[in-house]
Design an enzyme around this catalytic site. Structure first.
Site, PDB file in Angstrom:
ATOM      1  CG  ASP A   7      -7.339  -2.598  -3.583  1.00 27.66           C
ATOM      2  OD1 ASP A   7      -7.982  -1.985  -2.709  1.00 27.66           O
ATOM      3  OD2 ASP A   7      -6.100  -2.655  -3.590  1.00 27.66           O
ATOM      4  CG  HIS A  60      -5.865  -1.917   0.146  1.00 26.13           C
ATOM      5  ND1 HIS A  60      -5.326  -1.489  -1.059  1.00 26.13           N
ATOM      6  CD2 HIS A  60      -5.189  -1.240   1.120  1.00 26.13           C
ATOM      7  CE1 HIS A  60      -4.377  -0.585  -0.813  1.00 26.13           C
ATOM      8  NE2 HIS A  60      -4.283  -0.422   0.491  1.00 26.13           N
ATOM      9  CB  SER A 114      -0.968  -0.056   1.192  1.00 18.94           C
ATOM     10  OG  SER A 114      -1.943   0.945   1.102  1.00 18.94           O
TER      11      SER A 114
END
Length: 270
Positions: free
Chosen positions: A217, A246, A95
């Site tokens: 996602d 995610h 991320s």
């Protein structure tokens, strides 16, 4: 143990020649890598750490000014590598840490042989000719919900972010690490990440980047992976996985771990 190492709960596992550094994203901590570690620890020296602001770190160390931009976290990563005397590593970053690693690599490309980015995005807001997945109104509502009742927000956000079954272990795990964050810190970190725009620095990133993305996602549309691929300054490769959510390394390890291992071992240039 050095000051930086201790503040970030840095851990070194394994004793291989090559170093892998694992960096987590928003609302999690180093435990998000628990399914990957057993597969790499016999072959590599593995460094784990927590981003400042994670529930596992001392909230007194969270400097709201320093962490109002992603550069603050990039400096932390460089400080950890310096303190641990790492000369070169493979960075596996989830991320926001994918972008944090990219920023760090601009000033010290010698430290990173490659960056494996999982669910990374340079900008979450939609723009002219750019689809990030969110409108400003969406983000304002998200921040307001966090402010009004953080615990309730965590319970609602975790299943959306993780995807799949609401009662899954992965959802429970993400809820736990999210709720471990101090609410005012979590809000500040979320605002910094979701309002960030790092598109202008991508061309300065010269280290090879492996861009891995879930097909579905909530936080990062698949087109963002292609945008990174087109705009990064060095060699890059994209793999879209059949995973959902995610945090696929937590929710779909059977799909994601083999893909991570492949990209850790395979170099684009070779």
């Amino acid at each position: 143990m050095g000051i930086v190492e201790e503040a970030h709960n840095a851990k070194i596992l394994g004793s291989g020649e090559q170093v892998i550094v694992l960096a987590h994203g928003f609302g999690t901590d180093q435990s998000v890598w628990k399914h990957l570690i057993p597969h790499i620890v016999d072959e590599y020296k593995v460094i784990l750490y927590d981003n400042m602001g994670a529930g596992t770190t001392n909230p007194d160390y969270f400097d709201f000014n320093r962490y109002s931009s992603l550069e603050g976290y990039a400096y932390d990563l460089l400080a950890i590598l310096e303190e641990l005397k790492v000369e070169s590593c493979i960075l596996v970053a989830h991320s926001v840490s994918g972008i944090i690693g990219a920023i760090a690599s601009i000033s010290r490309p010698d430290l990173f042989s490659k960056i494996v980015m999982l669910s990374a995005s340079p900008r979450y807001l939609n723009d002219v000719d750019y689809y990030g997945g969110f409108e400003q109104e969406d983000l304002d509502q998200l921040f307001e919900a966090m402010q009004n009742n953080y615990k309730a927000w965590c319970s609602g956000f975790a299943p959306l972010a993780v995807g799949g079954d609401m009662d899954s272990v992965a959802v429970q795990e993400f809820s736990r690490t999210l709720f471990n964050m101090r609410p005012d810190i979590a809000l500040s970190v979320a605002q910094n990440i979701f309002q960030s725009d790092m598109r202008s620095i991508l061309h300065m990133v010269t280290v090879p980047c492996h861009i891995l993305q879930s097909m579905k996602d909530l936080a990062v549309p698949v087109v963002v992976a292609e945008y990174l691929h087109q705009n990064l300054g060095g060699e890059s490769i994209v793999e879209v996985m059949s995973s959902d959510g995610h945090l696929p390394q937590l929710s779909s390890p059977d799909i994601v771990i083999p893909v991570l291992l492949k990209h850790i071992r395979y170099n684009i240039a070779s």
